[in-house]
Design an enzyme around this catalytic site. Structure first.
Site, PDB file in Angstrom:
ATOM      1  CD  GLU A  44      -4.144  -5.401 -65.092  1.00  0.00           C
ATOM      2  OE1 GLU A  44      -4.631  -5.502 -63.956  1.00  0.00           O
ATOM      3  OE2 GLU A  44      -3.493  -6.319 -65.640  1.00  0.00           O
ATOM      4  CD  GLU A  69       3.645  -3.020 -61.762  1.00  0.00           C
ATOM      5  OE1 GLU A  69       4.305  -2.258 -61.027  1.00  0.00           O
ATOM      6  OE2 GLU A  69       2.407  -3.144 -61.700  1.00  0.00           O
ATOM      7  CG  ASP A 118      -0.600   3.931 -54.282  1.00  0.00           C
ATOM      8  OD1 ASP A 118      -1.358   4.444 -53.425  1.00  0.00           O
ATOM      9  OD2 ASP A 118       0.618   3.759 -54.099  1.00  0.00           O
ATOM     10  CG  ASP A 154      -9.426  -2.807 -51.436  1.00  0.00           C
ATOM     11  OD1 ASP A 154      -8.683  -2.184 -52.220  1.00  0.00           O
ATOM     12  OD2 ASP A 154      -9.132  -3.014 -50.242  1.00  0.00           O
ATOM     13  CB  THR A 191      -6.175  -8.385 -59.476  1.00  0.00           C
ATOM     14  OG1 THR A 191      -6.597  -7.903 -58.194  1.00  0.00           O
ATOM     15  CG2 THR A 191      -6.925  -7.639 -60.574  1.00  0.00           C
ATOM     16  CD  GLU A 192      -1.724 -10.980 -59.178  1.00  0.00           C
ATOM     17  OE1 GLU A 192      -1.131 -11.516 -60.114  1.00  0.00           O
ATOM     18  OE2 GLU A 192      -2.201  -9.823 -59.251  1.00  0.00           O
ATOM     19  CE1 TYR A 193      -1.781  -5.749 -53.088  1.00  0.00           C
ATOM     20  CE2 TYR A 193      -1.562  -5.065 -55.382  1.00  0.00           C
ATOM     21  CZ  TYR A 193      -1.035  -5.174 -54.109  1.00  0.00           C
ATOM     22  OH  TYR A 193       0.229  -4.705 -53.853  1.00  0.00           O
ATOM     23  CD  GLU A 194     -11.577  -8.952 -58.061  1.00  0.00           C
ATOM     24  OE1 GLU A 194     -12.807  -9.113 -58.189  1.00  0.00           O
ATOM     25  OE2 GLU A 194     -10.811  -8.704 -59.016  1.00  0.00           O
TER      26      GLU A 194
END
Length: 215
Positions: A44, A69, A118, A154, A191-194
């Protein structure tokens, strides 16, 4: 989003070499030795705080996972999850995705995950998007002929751009969802953002693409 500086993060990453690979270039072509098995390897790019990569590793113990990351202050949270879960099939790289060819040999990676990357919305920043053609070149080298990219976001603009980029590169569209959480897709690891965006009612876009056979 402004990141909170964690001056202790670097030391913590270095103190846990069983989870955070300190010299990934030395592991190139030898990841089966690092994991001590012959399982498929999935990576990932932009793993964030690690909810997705650790969730996938926990759900699929027969697959090896590496989360990549750049931000020390972010990936240290992924390390905390790994320490808590003690997942032997998951490792982390505090590295830049542009250096993938230095870390993995040709065809060594079975799948690349790009989650909530991003969007770099300004045209002058197009080359920084992880679905830009130069990055697709990099993925092509580390993936085998049947390798895939799984992409989630998103951001509608980035999704549309990426579909065009994939198509122009000659990739095969294997799956697409314009509203993932209202689809019949099973086994989605968020994911956290999801979680954050979907809780606000944002639509989640997802696709899977494969590389063409090489001549």
């Amino acid at each position: 989003m402004r990141l909170r500086n964690k001056p202790w993060a670097k030391d913590k990453l270095e103190q846990n070499p069983q989870y955070v690979i300190q010299d990934p270039a030395a592991c190139r072509g030898k990841w089966s030795e690092v994991f001590d098995n012959q399982q498929p390897l999935h990576i990932e790019i932009g793993t964030g705080k690690g909810q997705f990569i650790t969730g996938m590793a926990k759900a699929n113990p027969n697959i090896n996972y590496i989360g990549i990351e750049m931000q020390e202050s972010v990936i240290v949270s992924a390390l905390d999850l790994l320490i808590e879960e003690q997942l032997p099939n998951c490792k982390l790289l505090n590295s830049d995705a542009a250096d993938l060819r230095e870390f993995f040999s040709n065809g060594e990676v079975g799948r690349v995950y790009l989650n909530f990357s991003d969007p770099w919305p300004k045209t002058r920043h197009e080359k920084r998007r992880l679905t830009f053609k130069s990055f697709l070149d990099v993925y092509a080298e580390v993936l085998p002929e049947d390798g895939e990219i799984h992409f989630k976001t998103d951001n509608q603009g980035l999704f549309e751009y990426s579909l065009v980029s994939f198509s122009e590169y000659g990739l095969t569209l294997k799956y697409v969802s314009l509203d993932l959480h209202k689809s019949e897709f099973e086994g989605n690891i968020m994911t956290e953002y999801e979680e954050k965006f979907s809780s606000k009612g944002n639509r989640i876009y997802r696709c899977e693409v494969g590389y063409p056979a090489r001549k």
